[in-house]
Write a protein that holds these residues in place. Structure first.
Motif, PDB file in Angstrom:
ATOM      1  N   UNK A  78      63.486  31.347  80.038  1.00 24.83           N
ATOM      2  CA  UNK A  78      62.150  31.732  79.578  1.00 24.83           C
ATOM      3  C   UNK A  78      61.057  30.786  80.061  1.00 24.83           C
ATOM      4  N   UNK A  79      61.439  29.688  80.695  1.00 24.08           N
ATOM      5  CA  UNK A  79      60.454  28.799  81.310  1.00 24.08           C
ATOM      6  C   UNK A  79      60.042  29.291  82.699  1.00 24.08           C
ATOM      7  N   UNK A  80      60.699  30.316  83.192  1.00 25.90           N
ATOM      8  CA  UNK A  80      60.369  30.861  84.507  1.00 25.90           C
ATOM      9  C   UNK A  80      58.939  31.388  84.523  1.00 25.90           C
ATOM     10  N   UNK A  81      58.147  30.887  85.458  1.00 26.58           N
ATOM     11  CA  UNK A  81      56.733  31.255  85.544  1.00 26.58           C
ATOM     12  C   UNK A  81      56.123  30.563  86.755  1.00 26.58           C
TER      13      UNK A  81
ATOM     14  N   UNK B  97      42.933  20.743  93.680  1.00 23.46           N
ATOM     15  CA  UNK B  97      44.156  20.323  93.001  1.00 23.46           C
ATOM     16  C   UNK B  97      45.323  20.951  93.749  1.00 23.46           C
ATOM     17  N   UNK B  98      46.306  20.146  94.077  1.00 24.12           N
ATOM     18  CA  UNK B  98      47.452  20.648  94.827  1.00 24.12           C
ATOM     19  C   UNK B  98      48.725  20.360  94.030  1.00 24.12           C
ATOM     20  N   UNK B  99      49.425  21.441  93.666  1.00 25.10           N
ATOM     21  CA  UNK B  99      50.676  21.297  92.921  1.00 25.10           C
ATOM     22  C   UNK B  99      51.866  21.251  93.871  1.00 25.10           C
ATOM     23  N   UNK B 100      52.921  20.638  93.409  1.00 20.13           N
ATOM     24  CA  UNK B 100      54.183  20.625  94.134  1.00 20.13           C
ATOM     25  C   UNK B 100      55.308  20.379  93.136  1.00 20.13           C
ATOM     26  N   UNK B 101      56.536  20.623  93.584  1.00 15.26           N
ATOM     27  CA  UNK B 101      57.685  20.303  92.753  1.00 15.26           C
ATOM     28  C   UNK B 101      58.388  21.487  92.134  1.00 15.26           C
ATOM     29  N   UNK B 102      57.831  22.672  92.298  1.00 14.71           N
ATOM     30  CA  UNK B 102      58.501  23.841  91.748  1.00 14.71           C
ATOM     31  C   UNK B 102      59.756  24.169  92.532  1.00 14.71           C
ATOM     32  N   UNK B 103      60.512  25.133  92.000  1.00 15.64           N
ATOM     33  CA  UNK B 103      61.717  25.531  92.694  1.00 15.64           C
ATOM     34  C   UNK B 103      62.650  26.302  91.796  1.00 15.64           C
ATOM     35  N   UNK B 104      63.882  26.448  92.264  1.00 14.21           N
ATOM     36  CA  UNK B 104      64.919  27.167  91.534  1.00 14.21           C
ATOM     37  C   UNK B 104      65.881  26.157  90.930  1.00 14.21           C
ATOM     38  N   UNK B 105      66.156  26.315  89.640  1.00 17.86           N
ATOM     39  CA  UNK B 105      67.047  25.401  88.945  1.00 17.86           C
ATOM     40  C   UNK B 105      67.879  26.197  87.946  1.00 17.86           C
ATOM     41  N   UNK B 106      69.050  25.701  87.644  1.00 17.71           N
ATOM     42  CA  UNK B 106      69.901  26.361  86.663  1.00 17.71           C
ATOM     43  C   UNK B 106      69.490  25.986  85.246  1.00 17.71           C
ATOM     44  N   UNK B 107      69.881  26.810  84.306  1.00 13.98           N
ATOM     45  CA  UNK B 107      69.626  26.521  82.897  1.00 13.98           C
ATOM     46  C   UNK B 107      70.156  25.134  82.545  1.00 13.98           C
ATOM     47  N   UNK B 108      69.315  24.373  81.853  1.00 15.20           N
ATOM     48  CA  UNK B 108      69.670  23.013  81.484  1.00 15.20           C
ATOM     49  C   UNK B 108      69.241  21.970  82.490  1.00 15.20           C
ATOM     50  N   UNK B 109      68.777  22.400  83.633  1.00 15.48           N
ATOM     51  CA  UNK B 109      68.347  21.479  84.678  1.00 15.48           C
ATOM     52  C   UNK B 109      66.957  20.918  84.440  1.00 15.48           C
ATOM     53  N   UNK B 110      66.521  20.125  85.396  1.00 18.46           N
ATOM     54  CA  UNK B 110      65.217  19.452  85.292  1.00 18.46           C
ATOM     55  C   UNK B 110      64.415  19.630  86.569  1.00 18.46           C
ATOM     56  N   UNK B 111      63.107  19.597  86.412  1.00 17.31           N
ATOM     57  CA  UNK B 111      62.175  19.585  87.539  1.00 17.31           C
ATOM     58  C   UNK B 111      60.997  18.697  87.163  1.00 17.31           C
ATOM     59  N   UNK B 112      60.378  18.110  88.175  1.00 19.80           N
ATOM     60  CA  UNK B 112      59.131  17.388  87.941  1.00 19.80           C
ATOM     61  C   UNK B 112      58.051  17.985  88.826  1.00 19.80           C
TER      62      UNK B 112
END
Length: 116
Positions: A88-91, A4-19
């Motif tokens: 608090x979603x930082x992980x 399984x290979x994950x991708x899409x993480x990164x640094x985002x500001x509060x209120x932002x979105x990531x997939x």
């Protein structure tokens, strides 16, 4: 060997979105269920969201109304759309897949950092 290979993480500001994406080396129909887990520093790994082969989903209370789990069977890929992100979603987010044949398989993890 199933991978399984994950991708899409990164640094985002509060209120932002990531997939986040999790691509399997085999057809995801092979799995009874797939899910996203996360582990913050000093904390235990916890379930964020899961999707069963039949399509039913479940979410941690912290993810409800903000995160959406989905999959594209043709691409052998599972997604986690994360909106309204909070510090608090930082992980580190991990992809997991379970089947009676392969048991539990984990990805390598992808870091999500939400700045305040």
């Amino acid at each position: 060997q199933v991978q399984l290979v994950e991708s899409g993480g990164g640094l985002v500001q509060t209120g932002g979105s990531l997939r986040l994406s999790c691509t399997a080396s085999i057809t995801i129909f092979s799995f009874n269920s797939m899910g996203w887990y996360r582990q913050a520093p000093g904390k235990q790994r916890e379930l964020v969201a899961a999707i069963a082969r039949g399509g039913s989903t479940n979410y941690a209370d912290s993810a409800k109304s903000r995160f959406t789990i989905s999959r594209d069977n043709a691409k052998n890929t599972m997604y986690l759309q994360m909106n309204s992100l909070k510090p608090e979603d930082t992980a580190v987010y991990y992809c997991n897949a379970y089947s009676s044949t392969w048991s539990s398989v984990w990805g390598q993890g992808t870091q999500v950092t939400v700045s305040s």
